[in-house]
Design a protein around this motif. Structure first.
Motif, PDB file in Angstrom:
ATOM      1  N   GLY A   9       0.821  -1.214   0.000  1.00  0.00           N
ATOM      2  CA  GLY A   9       0.000   0.000   0.000  1.00  0.00           C
ATOM      3  C   GLY A   9       0.851   1.258   0.000  1.00  0.00           C
ATOM      4  O   GLY A   9       0.525   2.237  -0.684  1.00  0.00           O
ATOM      5  N   LEU A  10       1.952   1.243   0.760  1.00  0.00           N
ATOM      6  CA  LEU A  10       2.842   2.401   0.794  1.00  0.00           C
ATOM      7  C   LEU A  10       3.482   2.639  -0.568  1.00  0.00           C
ATOM      8  O   LEU A  10       3.616   3.791  -1.009  1.00  0.00           O
ATOM      9  N   ILE A  13       1.006   4.379  -2.715  1.00  0.00           N
ATOM     10  CA  ILE A  13       0.889   5.791  -2.336  1.00  0.00           C
ATOM     11  C   ILE A  13       2.088   6.579  -2.840  1.00  0.00           C
ATOM     12  O   ILE A  13       1.956   7.735  -3.285  1.00  0.00           O
ATOM     13  N   MET A  14       3.281   5.987  -2.785  1.00  0.00           N
ATOM     14  CA  MET A  14       4.475   6.661  -3.292  1.00  0.00           C
ATOM     15  C   MET A  14       4.350   6.956  -4.781  1.00  0.00           C
ATOM     16  O   MET A  14       4.717   8.040  -5.254  1.00  0.00           O
ATOM     17  N   LEU A  59       8.261  10.278   3.667  1.00  0.00           N
ATOM     18  CA  LEU A  59       8.636   8.969   4.207  1.00  0.00           C
ATOM     19  C   LEU A  59       9.392   9.123   5.521  1.00  0.00           C
ATOM     20  O   LEU A  59       9.128   8.404   6.498  1.00  0.00           O
ATOM     21  N   LEU A 278       5.232   2.304   8.593  1.00  0.00           N
ATOM     22  CA  LEU A 278       4.614   2.231   7.264  1.00  0.00           C
ATOM     23  C   LEU A 278       3.339   3.068   7.199  1.00  0.00           C
ATOM     24  O   LEU A 278       3.108   3.810   6.229  1.00  0.00           O
ATOM     25  N   LEU A 279       2.507   2.968   8.229  1.00  0.00           N
ATOM     26  CA  LEU A 279       1.257   3.733   8.254  1.00  0.00           C
ATOM     27  C   LEU A 279       1.530   5.225   8.349  1.00  0.00           C
ATOM     28  O   LEU A 279       0.864   6.030   7.687  1.00  0.00           O
ATOM     29  N   GLY A 282       2.672   6.513   4.990  1.00  0.00           N
ATOM     30  CA  GLY A 282       1.573   6.528   4.034  1.00  0.00           C
ATOM     31  C   GLY A 282       0.552   7.613   4.318  1.00  0.00           C
ATOM     32  O   GLY A 282       0.094   8.308   3.394  1.00  0.00           O
ATOM     33  N   LEU A 286      -0.405  10.784   1.963  1.00  0.00           N
ATOM     34  CA  LEU A 286      -1.787  11.004   1.526  1.00  0.00           C
ATOM     35  C   LEU A 286      -2.269  12.396   1.897  1.00  0.00           C
ATOM     36  O   LEU A 286      -2.988  13.046   1.119  1.00  0.00           O
TER      37      LEU A 286
END
Length: 327
Positions: A9-10, A13-14, A59, A278-279, A282, A286
């Motif tokens: 998922g990350l 998003i990247m 990040l 990670l969250l 992300g 976002l």
């Protein structure tokens, strides 16, 4: 498997962070733009000189704040603990603004280093005022200490701005938090600082699990609360100092991420810390993407977007707390 899904998922998003904006970039053109540098190509300048540094900054700051929030909530047993709410972000920002006021704006690398002592002293002050150093930290005491310290530091920031008008330009960036000036930050050095803080937190993870059970139980399990707390303070200082140096005082991210990480990974601290990194990365990316897309060609700062999300979450968590919980 859950961490792999978060990582995937990350990555998605990247990719979105590189493509989305007032000047959109087609996915088919991304590989060609990254493959060679053409200083006359506006799309490539946008990608390599603006969006890629913002991506790296997001990040760094997001992962660092997610881990810092996870560590603070573990050692305080307080679901309201957050580097922003407890004044650590404000301490780092005030330290940088004070240095910029006294020494001149200087270069970004020198000023960024000033966030570390401010974050460290603010974390130490909150834990001391809230009873953490004596092993008697409760959620109410720590939250009140953090709110008081935050208000005190913000009043000092206002005083600096009033005394030195040239500090206003620095203040306008640091008061809200943004990834817009990422290209002017020493991202490599700050990434190493954040990585040191994250690695330290991972090494402390088993002891943090014991400490989250309370000081008496931690001692019974062979853990030295004072040493663990000192290591946790160092990890929070490194992570928060690096994050504030990169993006300014991003609010509420360290509050929102840990409950999500615990819901995904359960009570296992090491996996929770990785999930929080990670969250955090992300969610901050976002927030930055949403801020860029809502009012093109202008933008809403990432710190404002995270505050819009984090404010209701803070109220929801506070309403769910029972009297004396975590004390």
């Amino acid at each position: 498997m859950r961490l792999l899904l978060l990582g995937a998922g990350l990555v998605a998003i990247m990719l979105l962070a590189m493509l989305a904006g007032a000047r959109g970039i087609a996915p088919a053109d991304l590989a060609a733009l990254l493959g060679h540098y053409d200083p006359t190509d506006p799309a490539q300048i946008t990608l390599l000189e603006i969006r890629l540094p913002r991506l790296v900054a997001g990040l760094i700051a997001g992962a660092a704040l997610g881990v810092a929030g996870m560590v603070m909530q573990a050692v305080t047993r307080n679901p309201l603990a957050d580097p922003g709410l407890l004044g650590v972000n404000a301490g780092a920002a005030f330290s940088l603004l004070l240095g910029a006021t006294l020494l001149g704006r200087g270069d970004a690398a020198s000023l960024s280093l000033l966030t570390l002592p401010g974050a460290g002293l603010a974390a130490l002050a909150v834990f001391s005022l809230g009873g953490g150093l004596a092993g008697d930290a409760g959620p109410v005491r720590l939250t009140l200490a953090g709110v008081a310290l935050n208000a005190f530091l913000l009043s000092l920031v206002s005083l600096l701005v009033l005394l030195r008008r040239e500090s206003l330009d620095v203040f306008r960036f640091w008061v809200a938090g943004s990834l817009a000036e990422a290209g002017q930050r020493p991202l490599t050095g700050l990434a190493l600082l954040a990585l040191c803080g994250i690695v330290l937190a991972l090494l402390l993870a088993p002891r943090l699990e014991a400490l989250s059970l309370g000081g008496a139980l931690a001692r019974g399990l062979g853990t030295h609360p004072g040493r663990v707390l000192a290591g946790a303070l160092l990890a929070v200082t490194l992570c928060t100092g690096a994050a504030v140096a990169v993006a300014g005082p991003i609010a509420f991210l360290g509050l929102v991420v840990p409950p999500l990480a615990r819901r995904i990974m359960g009570t296992e601290m090491r996996g929770g810390l990785i999930a929080a990194a990670l969250l955090g990365a992300g969610l901050l990316l976002l927030a930055d993407i949403a801020g860029r897309l809502l009012i093109p060609p202008g933008e809403i700062r990432a710190g404002v977007m995270t505050a819009l999300l984090g404010g209701p979450v803070f109220l929801w968590i506070a309403r769910r707390l029972r009297p004396g919980e975590g004390a």
